[in-house]
Design a protein around this motif. Sequence first.
Motif, PDB file in Angstrom:
ATOM      1  N   ARG A  19      36.246  48.204  39.694  1.00 55.58           N
ATOM      2  CA  ARG A  19      37.602  48.220  39.126  1.00 55.58           C
ATOM      3  C   ARG A  19      38.486  47.162  39.783  1.00 55.58           C
ATOM      4  NH1 ARG A  19      37.380  54.453  39.624  1.00 55.58           N
ATOM      5  NH2 ARG A  19      36.233  54.939  37.731  1.00 55.58           N
ATOM      6  N   ALA A  20      38.348  46.999  41.093  1.00 58.74           N
ATOM      7  CA  ALA A  20      39.146  45.980  41.794  1.00 58.74           C
ATOM      8  C   ALA A  20      38.781  44.580  41.305  1.00 58.74           C
ATOM      9  CB  ALA A  20      38.935  46.096  43.299  1.00 58.74           C
ATOM     10  N   THR A  21      37.503  44.331  41.112  1.00 56.12           N
ATOM     11  CA  THR A  21      37.064  43.025  40.610  1.00 56.12           C
ATOM     12  C   THR A  21      37.553  42.813  39.181  1.00 56.12           C
ATOM     13  OG1 THR A  21      35.118  43.167  42.049  1.00 56.12           O
ATOM     14  CG2 THR A  21      35.057  41.525  40.283  1.00 56.12           C
ATOM     15  N   ALA A  22      37.479  43.869  38.367  1.00 50.85           N
ATOM     16  CA  ALA A  22      37.984  43.773  36.990  1.00 50.85           C
ATOM     17  C   ALA A  22      39.474  43.452  36.990  1.00 50.85           C
ATOM     18  CB  ALA A  22      37.717  45.080  36.242  1.00 50.85           C
ATOM     19  N   SER A  23      40.218  44.087  37.867  1.00 48.54           N
ATOM     20  CA  SER A  23      41.657  43.817  37.956  1.00 48.54           C
ATOM     21  C   SER A  23      41.926  42.376  38.381  1.00 48.54           C
ATOM     22  CB  SER A  23      42.322  44.783  38.931  1.00 48.54           C
ATOM     23  OG  SER A  23      42.262  46.093  38.419  1.00 48.54           O
ATOM     24  N   ALA A  24      41.088  41.845  39.259  1.00 47.89           N
ATOM     25  CA  ALA A  24      41.236  40.450  39.679  1.00 47.89           C
ATOM     26  C   ALA A  24      41.002  39.508  38.496  1.00 47.89           C
ATOM     27  CB  ALA A  24      40.279  40.129  40.829  1.00 47.89           C
ATOM     28  N   PHE A  25      40.017  39.830  37.642  1.00 52.23           N
ATOM     29  CA  PHE A  25      39.791  39.007  36.446  1.00 52.23           C
ATOM     30  C   PHE A  25      40.981  39.110  35.489  1.00 52.23           C
ATOM     31  CE2 PHE A  25      35.165  39.133  37.530  1.00 52.23           C
ATOM     32  CZ  PHE A  25      34.991  37.773  37.609  1.00 52.23           C
ATOM     33  N   ASP A  26      41.537  40.310  35.347  1.00 55.35           N
ATOM     34  CA  ASP A  26      42.739  40.473  34.514  1.00 55.35           C
ATOM     35  C   ASP A  26      43.885  39.628  35.063  1.00 55.35           C
ATOM     36  OD1 ASP A  26      41.749  42.196  32.539  1.00 55.35           O
ATOM     37  OD2 ASP A  26      42.172  43.986  33.745  1.00 55.35           O
TER      38      ASP A  26
END
Length: 194
Positions: free
Chosen positions: A13-20
């Motif tokens: 989720r943290a990595t996904a948020s970084a991509f967002d």
Amino acid sequence: MNSNPLSDALAMRATASAFDAHRGKLPVPGGPHRSPDSVAVARQISELGKMITDLGDEVLFRATDQDREVHTARVITSFAATVRPAGEAAAALGAVAHQLSFLDQTEHLRDQPDARDAREAAVRVMDDVLGTAEVALREAADSLHAASATVSPPSVRLQAARSRSTTAAPAPGPLPPAGALAAAAPQDRIARSR
């Protein structure tokens, strides 16, 4: 580092948020606040390169773990699959940097017809590749968000809240005929609206 379903889901989720967040920082051609800038684009390419390295480290960390849990294969697959769209986004931003460099080099020729056409083509290329970067970053984020839910399902409290919210509301009944709605309206309201 301890690998368990919750920590793995949080990492995804943290990595996904970084991509967002990267998607939110993409330049917008002609935009007043986020127009393409060589330094900002180069910085974003560098940051995406670090994220790709981090994805590789996440895969490596779990692949070398001797005490793998059942969910680990899904986590490895999810992080590894995200490298492709992250690389596509970085490559697209590389193309933007290339076009920005071309525009900078031909600035003094902008009034010549041939150069004007080439410069307009460079702007169109930037629009296209920025669209590619946006789609790739969204794909990376969405796939990690979805994968995190399969690795660590929602908590019991959240599941209970979802079940209550979907069963508490009564099912809607059939709608009355259109004429019945007009007949049921007070006559003075109809007259005032005319």
